[in-house]
Design an enzyme around this catalytic site. Structure first.
Site, short mmCIF file in Angstrom:
data_model
loop_
_atom_site.label_atom_id
_atom_site.label_comp_id
_atom_site.label_asym_id
_atom_site.label_seq_id
_atom_site.Cartn_x
_atom_site.Cartn_y
_atom_site.Cartn_z
N ALA A 43 43.42 41.40 44.60
CA ALA A 43 43.47 41.06 43.18
C ALA A 43 44.04 39.67 42.99
CB ALA A 43 44.30 42.09 42.42
N GLU A 44 45.12 39.34 43.70
CA GLU A 44 45.64 37.98 43.70
C GLU A 44 46.11 37.60 45.10
OE1 GLU A 44 45.78 38.51 39.30
OE2 GLU A 44 46.55 39.77 40.91
N THR A 45 45.98 36.32 45.38
CA THR A 45 46.59 35.71 46.56
C THR A 45 47.52 34.62 46.07
OG1 THR A 45 44.69 36.19 47.99
CG2 THR A 45 46.17 34.43 48.69
#
Length: 271
Positions: A43-45
């Protein structure tokens, strides 16, 4: 470059919300960071720039806030809780991050809990877009409000939230980062449940969303009559992976807390 996968807002591997964390020794090209995030597919890095102290993470009593940026597989975002928690877990100790949402501070406690200081996000009542009711079949919409990033929908019951099969194509048309669906808790140990859908930014359903709780905390503190400074709330994000977020009201800020587990560490060689 060191790269990690960390499960955030959980005390067990393969629970909570997985985030990529890339530790940089200098700022990187945004297009390259976006490509890495697309490769990781979380979903996020998070991408954090650290200094050159002895421990390699820039930790020290007089250190400046570390630049921190977050990317979904398709776009950069202004605020992300679980990837910040994951970054603090990787770096350890007390950290200050310079972000698109201002300075964020985090502390890893002796028992592994990560405590974060985030902005409080108020939500104002608004008219429901047509796509909301159609995109949330089976949900009785009791209230709807808009915050800085997301649309918040209060449902009649936790049962409706848990059973929801959202129409992601319809929700993707809503001009908001995400749609938060929430309801009062159905267990003694939680105050409310939520789920978060963000197909418009490449995330069909986010497993546990720290930044959404910046809006959920003031919403439910008012609804539950617990508005005093220092009031505490516990929210369960009822996704398939699931996770708990602990919140504390701090004036214009919200304290968020959760645990994390590192599941992978490696060398990122592409550049």
């Amino acid at each position: 470059m060191d790269a990690y996968v960390v499960d955030a807002f959980t005390d067990r591997a393969f629970g909570g919300n997985p985030a990529g964390v890339v530790v940089l020794d200098a700022p990187a090209d945004p297009a390259w960071m976006q490509s890495v995030a697309a490769e990781f597919k979380h979903a996020e890095t998070a991408f954090v720039v650290v200094g050159g102290s002895e421990d390699g993470f820039g930790n020290g009593p007089a250190e400046q806030a570390k630049p921190l940026r977050w990317f979904t597989p398709t776009t950069e975002v202004d605020l992300c809780g679980h990837a910040t928690l994951a970054t603090a877990h990787v770096l350890g100790g007390s950290q200050r991050f310079d972000t698109r949402s201002g300075e964020l501070s985090c502390t890893v406690t002796h028992d592994g809990m990560v405590e974060m200081d985030f902005p409080r996000i108020p939500s104002q009542p608004t008219r429901a877009p047509d796509e909301v009711t159609a995109g949330l079949p089976g949900v009785t919409v009791e209230h709807i409000a808009r915050g800085e990033f997301d649309l918040l929908v209060q449902a009649a019951s936790a049962t409706e939230v848990r059973a929801l099969q959202a129409d992601l194509d319809l929700l993707a048309r809503i001009p908001a980062r995400a749609v938060i669906v929430t309801a009062p808790g159905d267990r003694a140990d939680i105050d409310f449940v939520s789920r978060v859908f963000a197909p418009g930014v490449g995330i069909p359903e986010d497993p546990v969303t720290g930044s959404a709780h910046c809006a959920l905390a003031p919403w439910w503190s008012a609804a539950l009559g617990r508005t005093a400074e220092g009031a505490e709330l516990v929210g369960e994000q009822a996704s398939a992976r699931g996770g708990l977020v602990r919140m504390t009201l701090r004036g214009s800020r919200v304290g968020l807390a959760g645990q994390a587990v590192t599941v992978l560490r490696g060398d990122l060689s592409a550049g």
